[in-house]
Scaffold this active site. Sequence first.
Site, mmCIF file in Angstrom:
data_model
loop_
_atom_site.group_PDB
_atom_site.id
_atom_site.type_symbol
_atom_site.label_atom_id
_atom_site.label_comp_id
_atom_site.label_asym_id
_atom_site.label_seq_id
_atom_site.Cartn_x
_atom_site.Cartn_y
_atom_site.Cartn_z
ATOM 1 N N HIS A 47 -15.743 -40.836 -37.669
ATOM 2 C CA HIS A 47 -16.290 -39.484 -37.804
ATOM 3 C C HIS A 47 -17.649 -39.424 -37.135
ATOM 4 O O HIS A 47 -18.512 -40.244 -37.429
ATOM 5 C CB HIS A 47 -16.466 -39.118 -39.283
ATOM 6 N N TYR A 104 -18.802 -30.765 -46.687
ATOM 7 C CA TYR A 104 -19.496 -30.639 -47.973
ATOM 8 C C TYR A 104 -19.835 -29.168 -48.175
ATOM 9 O O TYR A 104 -20.532 -28.583 -47.340
ATOM 10 C CB TYR A 104 -20.803 -31.446 -47.964
ATOM 11 N N PRO A 161 -21.313 -39.831 -55.985
ATOM 12 C CA PRO A 161 -20.562 -40.066 -54.745
ATOM 13 C C PRO A 161 -20.939 -39.147 -53.577
ATOM 14 O O PRO A 161 -20.465 -39.354 -52.463
ATOM 15 C CB PRO A 161 -19.100 -39.832 -55.161
ATOM 16 N N LYS A 193 -22.231 -43.542 -50.741
ATOM 17 C CA LYS A 193 -23.012 -44.770 -50.590
ATOM 18 C C LYS A 193 -22.564 -45.930 -51.481
ATOM 19 O O LYS A 193 -22.946 -47.078 -51.246
ATOM 20 C CB LYS A 193 -24.505 -44.489 -50.874
ATOM 21 N N TYR A 224 -27.017 -40.827 -43.721
ATOM 22 C CA TYR A 224 -25.564 -40.746 -43.908
ATOM 23 C C TYR A 224 -24.847 -41.909 -43.219
ATOM 24 O O TYR A 224 -23.918 -42.502 -43.768
ATOM 25 C CB TYR A 224 -25.020 -39.404 -43.403
HETATM 26 P P1 RFL Z 1 -15.592 -51.988 -58.958
HETATM 27 O O1 RFL Z 1 -14.809 -51.379 -57.854
HETATM 28 O O2 RFL Z 1 -15.790 -51.207 -60.193
HETATM 29 O O3 RFL Z 1 -14.923 -53.388 -59.292
HETATM 30 C C1 RFL Z 1 -15.311 -54.159 -60.414
HETATM 31 C C2 RFL Z 1 -14.124 -55.005 -60.847
HETATM 32 O O4 RFL Z 1 -14.512 -55.806 -61.967
HETATM 33 C C3 RFL Z 1 -13.469 -55.780 -62.942
HETATM 34 N N1 RFL Z 1 -14.028 -56.086 -64.269
HETATM 35 C C4 RFL Z 1 -13.915 -57.289 -64.863
HETATM 36 N N2 RFL Z 1 -13.334 -58.429 -64.443
HETATM 37 C C5 RFL Z 1 -13.392 -59.501 -65.292
HETATM 38 N N3 RFL Z 1 -13.984 -59.451 -66.514
HETATM 39 C C6 RFL Z 1 -14.573 -58.324 -66.953
HETATM 40 N N4 RFL Z 1 -15.164 -58.278 -68.163
HETATM 41 C C7 RFL Z 1 -14.576 -57.188 -66.105
HETATM 42 N N5 RFL Z 1 -15.049 -55.931 -66.230
HETATM 43 C C8 RFL Z 1 -14.709 -55.276 -65.100
HETATM 44 C C9 RFL Z 1 -12.913 -54.377 -62.834
HETATM 45 O O5 RFL Z 1 -11.580 -54.310 -63.357
HETATM 46 C C10 RFL Z 1 -12.966 -54.145 -61.326
HETATM 47 O O6 RFL Z 1 -11.778 -54.544 -60.675
HETATM 48 O O7 RFL Z 1 -17.067 -52.401 -58.433
HETATM 49 P P2 RFL Z 1 -17.528 -52.946 -57.014
HETATM 50 O O8 RFL Z 1 -16.620 -54.018 -56.517
HETATM 51 O O9 RFL Z 1 -18.977 -53.218 -57.134
HETATM 52 O O10 RFL Z 1 -17.297 -51.703 -56.006
HETATM 53 C C11 RFL Z 1 -18.062 -50.547 -56.112
HETATM 54 C C12 RFL Z 1 -17.250 -49.332 -55.656
HETATM 55 O O11 RFL Z 1 -16.039 -49.330 -56.366
HETATM 56 C C13 RFL Z 1 -17.989 -48.006 -55.879
HETATM 57 O O12 RFL Z 1 -19.360 -48.126 -55.602
HETATM 58 C C14 RFL Z 1 -17.432 -46.865 -55.003
HETATM 59 O O13 RFL Z 1 -16.109 -46.583 -55.336
HETATM 60 C C15 RFL Z 1 -18.267 -45.591 -55.153
HETATM 61 N N6 RFL Z 1 -17.714 -44.444 -54.408
HETATM 62 C C16 RFL Z 1 -17.933 -44.310 -53.049
HETATM 63 N N7 RFL Z 1 -18.625 -45.248 -52.367
HETATM 64 C C17 RFL Z 1 -18.782 -45.142 -51.003
HETATM 65 O O14 RFL Z 1 -19.433 -46.031 -50.405
HETATM 66 N N8 RFL Z 1 -18.207 -44.117 -50.271
HETATM 67 C C18 RFL Z 1 -17.507 -43.137 -50.884
HETATM 68 O O15 RFL Z 1 -16.970 -42.281 -50.181
HETATM 69 C C19 RFL Z 1 -17.364 -43.191 -52.324
HETATM 70 N N9 RFL Z 1 -16.651 -42.268 -52.972
HETATM 71 C C20 RFL Z 1 -16.954 -43.482 -55.083
HETATM 72 C C21 RFL Z 1 -16.441 -42.390 -54.327
HETATM 73 C C22 RFL Z 1 -16.689 -43.584 -56.438
HETATM 74 C C23 RFL Z 1 -15.935 -42.612 -57.061
HETATM 75 N N10 RFL Z 1 -15.694 -42.778 -58.448
HETATM 76 C C24 RFL Z 1 -14.437 -42.611 -59.047
HETATM 77 C C25 RFL Z 1 -16.694 -43.384 -59.290
HETATM 78 C C26 RFL Z 1 -15.692 -41.409 -54.931
HETATM 79 C C27 RFL Z 1 -15.459 -41.498 -56.320
HETATM 80 C C28 RFL Z 1 -14.676 -40.369 -56.936
HETATM 81 C C1 PHB Z 2 -13.860 -39.730 -50.198
HETATM 82 O O1 PHB Z 2 -13.212 -39.677 -49.132
HETATM 83 O O2 PHB Z 2 -13.345 -40.102 -51.260
HETATM 84 C C2 PHB Z 2 -15.292 -39.338 -50.176
HETATM 85 C C3 PHB Z 2 -15.879 -38.897 -48.992
HETATM 86 C C4 PHB Z 2 -17.218 -38.546 -48.972
HETATM 87 C C5 PHB Z 2 -17.948 -38.627 -50.141
HETATM 88 C C6 PHB Z 2 -17.367 -39.081 -51.319
HETATM 89 C C7 PHB Z 2 -16.027 -39.433 -51.333
HETATM 90 O O3 PHB Z 2 -19.265 -38.275 -50.135
#
Ligand code: RFL
Ligand code: PHB
Length: 400
Positions: free
Chosen positions: A76, A206, A298, A302, A390
């Site tokens: 993108h 957005y 989100p 980041k 970004y």
């Molecule tokens: P995770 O992915 O939460 O993984 C942690 C793992 O640890 C396990 N766990 C355990 N394992 C053993 N013993 C225990 N006691 C444990 N407790 C937990 C869990 O089951 C899990 O498998 O953390 P990690 O690896 O640090 O990754 C972080 C990312 O997942 C998170 O920052 C992103 O998803 C945030 N996020 C976004 N980030 C971006 O960079 N770009 C995006 O576009 C973006 N969009 C988003 C997002 C997060 C979202 N939600 C749902 C919070 C969009 C959404 C909607």
């Molecule tokens: C996504 O594709 O899930 C997404 C994209 C941009 C954002 C957050 C989530 O800022």
Amino acid sequence: MTHTVRTQVVIVGAGPSGLLLGALLHKAGIDNIIVERQSGEYVLGRIRAGILEQVTLDLLHEAGVGATVTQAGTPHHAIELVFQNQRHAIDITGLTGGKSVTAYGQTEVTRDLMNARAAAGLTTWYSAEDVSVNGFDGPHPYVLCQHEGQAKRIDADFIAGCDGFHGVCRASVPAGSLQEFERVYPFGWLGILADVPPVSPHAIVYANSAEGFALCSMRSLTRSRYYVQCPLSDQVSDWSDERFWDALRRRLDPALAEQIITGPSIEKSIAPLRSYVAEPMRFGRMFLAGDASHIVPPTGAKGLNLAASDVKYLSAALIEHYAERSDAGIDAYSDRCLARIWRAERFSWWLTNLMHRFPDNGAFGQKMQDAELHYLVNSRAASTALAENYVGLPLDFAQH
Ligand code: RFL
Ligand code: PHB
């Protein structure tokens, strides 16, 4: 009887942080075991991030899993801001001297890393229960858990807490050793995934509308990811697909709304929005990385990218420890991470405030949002500040 094994680094959590750390350490010849509370299928079923910075892509290549994202990710070069029913493009590539972001799902990143780990024959214990982290304030840290009906113990040199916001690692740090900073937002995001072509395949959209925020993103040219701001009291069951598509259309400019192709959702979930940082990120021989130590709303995309940069710093520090017998990287780990984290926290907080409707914003607050949005899209300086954050600040961006 407890089954005991030994490794150099025991990693708690097989999300993107834990898997990426495991891959980078393995590449450097450092032995590691991952312990994960959930099953592999469950981890893959969580639909989360979708936008990767170049820094994250580079790390995936370094870890040996870059081929699929290069082939299947969608670059993108712009984002679009919709407000007062009009769409404005921000040329993030033109404003940053050629940088871009890539649409590629967290699910896909996780799957690529899981496959590579399995192919390399590395140990991952899924569905581990009662995981506890012990002895990290001394020279002999260890992890205990129940796995496949057996009590197990892993002795290690270091513990990496990659277990997300609700994990056990941060919760095991003695009270008083941790300083927490938090802001909770008065709304959530309702997200859906649908196998329909994305309305905007070349720019993430957005939108700030009278009915609240909306976001148009994608996973591929045939799979879309859309979000709308919703009250925290809403349940997924309150939102039929039809209600979702109607709400999304009303929040976009009319031309874009007309082009939305709808279809049945294949996933639908509500996520609360939060800013959170716990300092420091090292406790003796245990390190925290990714969501285990910080959360961003989100809006700035980041979270996953910050997890990746933590893991870059941590893997470099551990490699330095084993290869050069120097603990300089380990000692600097927390400060290096936190400098980058706070910049991303600021950006995500700022963009969240700019793009959402807050219950107590009032007429003056609305005028401020409108004025800032107009300034942002009409000032090259302001657009550049948005664009450079970004695409992601460089890993070696000034620390002070
Ligand atoms: P995770 O992915 O939460 O993984 C942690 C793992 O640890 C396990 N766990 C355990 N394992 C053993 N013993 C225990 N006691 C444990 N407790 C937990 C869990 O089951 C899990 O498998 O953390 P990690 O690896 O640090 O990754 C972080 C990312 O997942 C998170 O920052 C992103 O998803 C945030 N996020 C976004 N980030 C971006 O960079 N770009 C995006 O576009 C973006 N969009 C988003 C997002 C997060 C979202 N939600 C749902 C919070 C969009 C959404 C909607
Ligand atoms: C996504 O594709 O899930 C997404 C994209 C941009 C954002 C957050 C989530 O800022």
